[in-house]
Scaffold this motif. Structure first.
Motif, PDB file in Angstrom:
ATOM      1  N   GLU A   1       0.708  -0.495   0.067  1.00  0.00           N
ATOM      2  CA  GLU A   1       0.283  -0.210   0.086  1.00  0.00           C
ATOM      3  C   GLU A   1       0.726   1.092  -0.161  1.00  0.00           C
ATOM      4  N   LYS A   2       1.925   0.611   0.824  1.00  0.00           N
ATOM      5  CA  LYS A   2       3.004   2.521   0.626  1.00  0.00           C
ATOM      6  C   LYS A   2       3.516   2.528  -0.248  1.00  0.00           C
ATOM      7  N   TYR A   3       4.270   1.506  -1.142  1.00  0.00           N
ATOM      8  CA  TYR A   3       5.132   1.892  -2.416  1.00  0.00           C
ATOM      9  C   TYR A   3       4.124   0.590  -3.674  1.00  0.00           C
ATOM     10  N   PRO A   4       3.092   0.860  -3.622  1.00  0.00           N
ATOM     11  CA  PRO A   4       2.865  -0.021  -5.333  1.00  0.00           C
ATOM     12  C   PRO A   4       3.365   0.494  -6.184  1.00  0.00           C
ATOM     13  N   ASP A   5       4.428   1.077  -6.351  1.00  0.00           N
ATOM     14  CA  ASP A   5       4.716   1.480  -7.754  1.00  0.00           C
ATOM     15  C   ASP A   5       5.979   0.272  -7.962  1.00  0.00           C
ATOM     16  N   ILE A   6       6.463   0.184  -6.429  1.00  0.00           N
ATOM     17  CA  ILE A   6       7.276   0.257  -6.228  1.00  0.00           C
ATOM     18  C   ILE A   6       7.829  -1.659  -6.864  1.00  0.00           C
ATOM     19  N   PHE A   7       6.024  -1.769  -5.936  1.00  0.00           N
ATOM     20  CA  PHE A   7       5.615  -3.521  -6.072  1.00  0.00           C
ATOM     21  C   PHE A   7       5.632  -4.490  -7.920  1.00  0.00           C
ATOM     22  N   LYS A   8       4.671  -3.334  -8.341  1.00  0.00           N
ATOM     23  CA  LYS A   8       4.346  -3.188  -9.537  1.00  0.00           C
ATOM     24  C   LYS A   8       5.724  -3.509 -10.537  1.00  0.00           C
ATOM     25  N   ARG A   9       7.110  -3.084 -10.171  1.00  0.00           N
ATOM     26  CA  ARG A   9       7.756  -3.247 -10.741  1.00  0.00           C
ATOM     27  C   ARG A   9       8.379  -4.647 -10.844  1.00  0.00           C
ATOM     28  N   ILE A  10       8.304  -4.812  -9.714  1.00  0.00           N
ATOM     29  CA  ILE A  10       9.006  -6.111  -9.156  1.00  0.00           C
ATOM     30  C   ILE A  10       8.370  -7.136 -10.261  1.00  0.00           C
ATOM     31  N   ILE A  11       6.422  -7.407 -10.750  1.00  0.00           N
ATOM     32  CA  ILE A  11       6.338  -7.959 -11.207  1.00  0.00           C
ATOM     33  C   ILE A  11       6.716  -7.948 -12.706  1.00  0.00           C
ATOM     34  N   GLU A  12       6.772  -6.463 -13.104  1.00  0.00           N
ATOM     35  CA  GLU A  12       7.141  -6.015 -14.519  1.00  0.00           C
ATOM     36  C   GLU A  12       8.739  -6.863 -14.980  1.00  0.00           C
ATOM     37  N   GLU A  13       8.947  -7.398 -13.376  1.00  0.00           N
ATOM     38  CA  GLU A  13      10.469  -7.023 -14.075  1.00  0.00           C
ATOM     39  C   GLU A  13      10.400  -9.148 -14.409  1.00  0.00           C
ATOM     40  N   GLY A  14       9.566  -9.224 -13.982  1.00  0.00           N
ATOM     41  CA  GLY A  14       9.261 -11.342 -14.057  1.00  0.00           C
ATOM     42  C   GLY A  14       9.873 -11.694 -12.954  1.00  0.00           C
TER      43      GLY A  14
ATOM     44  N   THR B   1       8.615 -13.383  -8.805  1.00  0.00           N
ATOM     45  CA  THR B   1       7.563 -14.538  -8.150  1.00  0.00           C
ATOM     46  C   THR B   1       7.407 -12.878  -6.603  1.00  0.00           C
ATOM     47  N   ILE B   2       5.616 -13.824  -6.680  1.00  0.00           N
ATOM     48  CA  ILE B   2       5.033 -12.740  -5.409  1.00  0.00           C
ATOM     49  C   ILE B   2       5.176 -13.394  -4.644  1.00  0.00           C
ATOM     50  N   GLY B   3       5.020 -13.912  -3.695  1.00  0.00           N
ATOM     51  CA  GLY B   3       4.436 -14.281  -2.639  1.00  0.00           C
ATOM     52  C   GLY B   3       4.038 -13.268  -1.630  1.00  0.00           C
ATOM     53  N   ASN B   4       2.660 -14.090  -0.375  1.00  0.00           N
ATOM     54  CA  ASN B   4       2.426 -13.537   0.404  1.00  0.00           C
ATOM     55  C   ASN B   4       2.849 -13.307   1.556  1.00  0.00           C
ATOM     56  N   HIS B   5       3.157 -12.109   2.625  1.00  0.00           N
ATOM     57  CA  HIS B   5       3.578 -12.269   4.227  1.00  0.00           C
ATOM     58  C   HIS B   5       3.173 -11.301   5.175  1.00  0.00           C
ATOM     59  N   SER B   6       1.861 -12.252   4.887  1.00  0.00           N
ATOM     60  CA  SER B   6       0.985 -11.133   5.353  1.00  0.00           C
ATOM     61  C   SER B   6       0.578  -9.841   5.488  1.00  0.00           C
ATOM     62  N   TYR B   7      -0.608  -9.425   6.617  1.00  0.00           N
ATOM     63  CA  TYR B   7      -0.665  -7.946   5.872  1.00  0.00           C
ATOM     64  C   TYR B   7       0.397  -6.981   6.470  1.00  0.00           C
ATOM     65  N   SER B   8      -0.121  -7.747   8.479  1.00  0.00           N
ATOM     66  CA  SER B   8       0.944  -6.344   8.809  1.00  0.00           C
ATOM     67  C   SER B   8       2.038  -6.891   9.541  1.00  0.00           C
ATOM     68  N   HIS B   9       1.850  -7.522   9.619  1.00  0.00           N
ATOM     69  CA  HIS B   9       3.817  -8.613   9.799  1.00  0.00           C
ATOM     70  C   HIS B   9       4.423  -8.044  10.974  1.00  0.00           C
ATOM     71  N   SER B  10       2.955  -8.786  11.613  1.00  0.00           N
ATOM     72  CA  SER B  10       3.488  -7.874  13.389  1.00  0.00           C
ATOM     73  C   SER B  10       4.085  -8.772  14.335  1.00  0.00           C
TER      74      SER B  10
END
Length: 258
Positions: free
Chosen positions: A106-119, A121-130
């Motif tokens: 949510e803080k860095y959506p553009d960086i997140f999109k760049r990860i995907i655009e550069e090929g 893989t994405i995984g889930n690491h929880s929402y808060s990492h509390s």
């Protein structure tokens, strides 16, 4: 693989036998204490070491890998430092797997999109990492997983199937949430400790000493120190003729729902 159930069944069986024996002859009280301590130690150890797969099946490496293939994974992003990590990976033509935190996406959506655009893989690491993740209820863990999934899907169009619990912690509540949400638990067998060790040289030597075909290396894309070590790791792996592949390719598991 559900070792917790096996150990608990064993301890309960021994407890019943001891209780029956106590009616026939004296059973020292500390036998009961030792049994409880054994169960407690196994439970705590199993909760803190994801490689044991104590509560749920975990994928920490590919023991059947015959070729020199290995996976790089990054936790806790996206983060401003992720961009440097991406540049280094692109420079060495390496694809990695990023386990992302919902709030960070949510803080860095553009960086997140760049990860995907550069090929990558994405995984889930929880929402808060509390820091309290290990004591969350099943409902709360489920909420964290599903919320992050929704954020990822909105930005990428993909439903992720990989989940890495914060700190690698598992327990019966977390296991139930993961089973309910139908995720694969991805761990590691080569932990860099790059968030703990200060000296880059020590981090590098730790990783190098544990490199094996089929391994999964854990790094973080949140500090310059880790980015610097990444460059050195990539050079080392190249010198040892290793091929770096995403986790889904290494484990032959689907990273996304079809």
């Amino acid at each position: 693989m559900l070792k917790h159930k096996t150990i608990t069944f064993f301890c309960v069986s021994i407890l019943v036998m001891m209780l029956v024996l106590s009616f026939l002859s004296e059973v020292k009280w500390w036998y009961f204490l030792l049994l409880f301590l054994f169960w407690l130690v196994m439970t705590v150890w199993g909760s803190s070491d994801i490689r044991l797969g104590y509560f749920i099946k975990t994928y920490c490496n590919n023991q059947d890998e015959k070729k020199r293939r290995i996976a790089l994974t990054f936790d806790d992003g996206p983060h401003p430092m992720t961009e440097k990590v991406l540049e280094i990976l692109r420079k060495h033509n390496a694809k990695a797997t990023f386990f992302c935190i919902g709030t960070q996406i949510e803080k860095y959506p553009d960086i997140f999109k760049r990860i995907i655009e550069e090929g990558h893989t994405i995984g889930n690491h929880s929402y808060s990492h509390s820091n309290s993740f290990g004591i969350f209820s099943t409902e709360k863990v489920t909420e964290e997983i599903l919320h992050t999934n929704t954020i990822i899907e909105q930005l990428s169009g993909s439903k992720v199937l990989f989940f890495r619990p914060p700190f690698g912690v598992t327990n019966p509540r977390i296991a139930k949430a993961i089973l309910d949400t139908k995720h694969y638990v991805i761990g590691w067998n080569n932990r860099s400790l790059d968030t703990v060790i200060k000296e880059e040289a020590k981090i590098l030597e730790r990783v190098k000493s544990k490199v094996k075909p089929g391994g999964i290396i854990l790094l973080h894309d949140t500090s310059l120190k880790s980015a610097n070590v990444l460059e050195q790791i990539l050079l080392f792996l190249k010198s040892e003729n290793y091929t770096i592949v995403p986790v889904d390719e290494l484990l032959n598991l689907p990273a996304y729902e079809n």
